[in-house]
Write an enzyme that holds these catalytic residues in place. Sequence first.
Site, short mmCIF file in Angstrom:
data_model
loop_
_atom_site.label_atom_id
_atom_site.label_comp_id
_atom_site.label_asym_id
_atom_site.label_seq_id
_atom_site.Cartn_x
_atom_site.Cartn_y
_atom_site.Cartn_z
N GLU A 294 0.82 -1.21 0.00
CA GLU A 294 0.00 0.00 0.00
C GLU A 294 0.86 1.27 0.00
O GLU A 294 0.63 2.20 0.77
CB GLU A 294 -0.96 0.00 1.20
CG GLU A 294 -1.93 -1.17 1.16
CD GLU A 294 -3.01 -1.12 2.23
OE1 GLU A 294 -2.73 -0.61 3.33
OE2 GLU A 294 -4.13 -1.59 1.96
N ASP A 368 -8.73 -8.81 3.50
CA ASP A 368 -8.41 -7.74 4.45
C ASP A 368 -9.44 -7.65 5.58
O ASP A 368 -10.30 -6.77 5.55
CB ASP A 368 -8.33 -6.40 3.71
CG ASP A 368 -7.67 -5.33 4.55
OD1 ASP A 368 -7.29 -5.63 5.69
OD2 ASP A 368 -7.52 -4.20 4.05
N GLU A 396 -12.81 -2.12 11.87
CA GLU A 396 -12.75 -1.35 10.62
C GLU A 396 -13.85 -1.77 9.64
O GLU A 396 -14.48 -0.92 9.02
CB GLU A 396 -11.37 -1.53 9.99
CG GLU A 396 -11.25 -0.87 8.62
CD GLU A 396 -9.88 -1.04 7.99
OE1 GLU A 396 -8.99 -1.65 8.62
OE2 GLU A 396 -9.71 -0.56 6.85
C1 BDP Z 1 -6.20 -2.04 5.87
C2 BDP Z 1 -6.45 -0.70 6.46
C3 BDP Z 1 -5.24 0.20 6.42
C4 BDP Z 1 -4.06 -0.54 7.01
C5 BDP Z 1 -3.87 -1.85 6.28
C6 BDP Z 1 -2.75 -2.70 6.87
O1 BDP Z 1 -7.51 -0.08 5.76
O2 BDP Z 1 -5.54 1.37 7.13
O3 BDP Z 1 -2.90 0.23 6.95
O4 BDP Z 1 -5.04 -2.61 6.37
O5 BDP Z 1 -3.09 -3.67 7.55
O6 BDP Z 1 -7.26 -2.85 6.24
O7 BDP Z 1 -1.59 -2.43 6.65
#
Ligand code: BDP
Length: 702
Positions: A294, A368, A396
Amino acid sequence: MLPRFFLLLAFLSLGIYLPGRADDGYRLWLKYDELPEASLRKAWQAQARGITLASASTPTLQTAARELQLGLQGLLGRPVPVGTASGSKGLIRLRVAPDPSLGKEGYRITSQASGLEITGPTDAAVLYGCFALLRQVQTGQQPNQFNLSSQPRIQYRLLNHWDNPNGTVERGYAGSSIWKWHELPERIDPRYQDYARANASIGINGVVLNNVNASARYLTPEYLQKVAALAGVMRPYGIRVYLSVLWAAPKVIGGLPTSDPLDPKVKQWWAARTDEIYRTIPDFGGFLVKANSEGEPGPQDYGRNHADGANMLAAALGNHDGIVMWRAFVYKANSKGDRFKEAYQEFQPLDGQFASKVLVQVKNGPIDFQAREPFHPLFGAMPRTPLVLEVQLTQEYLGFATHLVYLGPLVKECLMADTYAQGPGSTVAKVVDGTLEKHAISGIAGVANIGSDRNWTGHPVGQTNWYAFGRLAWDHTLSPEAVAEEWTKMTLTREPAALASILPVLNQSRDIYVRYTTPMGLHHIMGQTLHYGPEPWLSQSARPDWTSVYYHKADSVGLGFERTARGSNALSLYSPGVRQQWSNPATCPLDYLLWFHHVGWGQRLSTGRTLWDELCTRYYTGADSVLWMQRQWEQARPAVDAELHADVAARLRIQHREALWWRDACVLYFQTYARRPIPPTLMPPTRPLAEIKQLVDIYQLR
Ligand code: BDP
């Protein structure tokens, strides 16, 4: 008249506990209010006339004695002195003594002629034993003949905070960060100690203080002093601190032109930084790393792989007693691929290449933290690498702090999933605890749901998720139902009728949430960015795999992501035992059906209904079940603190409104593809889809 009034004022201003005072949730499950049953109190009083240390005192042993004293004094309503000498009966002896059958952290509670004894091979083990004894008293057990022992099945039991230096919490819904960096190291907020006590009481022995999307700042000398101050609070509670590190730190704060893990200067920089960390914090736990994920930097920026990166950090740790937890949460923007497979494809080939101090940290599922995911295919597929299971306690994708969702069943479902890696019974739990593949180290991590809200977790019942994580991390053979019962008895009430109405709500809450949001294996159809509310129509985003249509694949034929050999073939990543069951729509559990199959709208399912009718039925029964949750909660009202009861009742009203939002949004949207009527037994939504779509803006979900 006047003096009495002043007396009352004085009492109130001293914060002295008056019966009937509203419960603000701050004390979590460590309430220690006096046991209401006089006979039970008396029975325990006879067993707890005092506490004595039968081993050389250490800060942790002193903490153990003090915690036991604090708890018993509250519960039994009279002083329980701590001393070193003994003679009289009814003293609780705390003793550190080697016992190979207990590992490093296991405890034993026994009844002896002279009184109860709590032993363990380390002082931290005795501390865990003290909390275990308190749990017995708090849950209303009789002080029977004790011969009770327990030891953790997983070695590193960590909370991961996604907290930022500026006090915000990524995906946090309970206020701001509890770490007040600007006040540290001089001022130690009393809350830090209460946090440590809560963690120790459920066996958590490590905390990663900062967000995986890490700032390099934590590695500066100034911040290390702050981290050291927090470590000082945690230490007597058997808790070590860890840091998430920014891969590019050598460039960002080290002044180097590169962060290439094979560059000698980069290696030197990390080794020197690590040495400084250990000079400042001698029991520092180690590093957590999110790399090449990401947008975060990582070794791939220099043509190196994850093992190169992780092993360089492991080398920097040298002989220090620390570990590297390297996250496997990676995926590239590839419109043609299947995000489900990406972590596996990047990490599985590296099995056997990681240094002995490295654990690879894997989320419970392949996408996720969705409300229900099949277990991640990496479990069982990297036998030469210890894998940390990462679960998300902050909700989340599960309704933030507004929806009541007890996550014990979610965590347990993943732990009990059978990978078939070494034949039937190769559960994720056995992979994670290291017994299946004979690893010397093992770990589990929960992304914390903790913030500055007075009750810590925003939703009062969110505390269960913190509690259940610790208890299941300690012993994954516990049932989530038993854990929910412990928490409820310690936190809300021990009144049998109230328990009978509250516990089914907790235990069914996760399934209910799945029903009204993502039934039968739908996933990732939530609002963009904030991840709240439904947005199944989302088709445009910065990346294809951030849209909803990428995942549900609704069309005129049917619904669901084909992941058999006819589609992305993600099922090929699982062992034959799993693959066989899941690749046939007739044998694939309905809960996972749309994860793996594109199913025709008119296809008849094992329930006797067509896919479309089953989908509607689940959305409707899910939303209606929130009304059932409300009724159950209402029945418990006489037994639960009034303020807390009202708070949860109000949140359940929001939950119902939003369950209807999910239901109507999804049913009406999918109907545009299915072109079938809502089954006649269900009342069609009264508002049109266009109106529901506007809610995304009203809720400001972007
Ligand atoms: C996702 C979240 C993000 C996190 C990412 C992670 O939306 O904010 O940074 O996972 O686990 O679910 O690195």
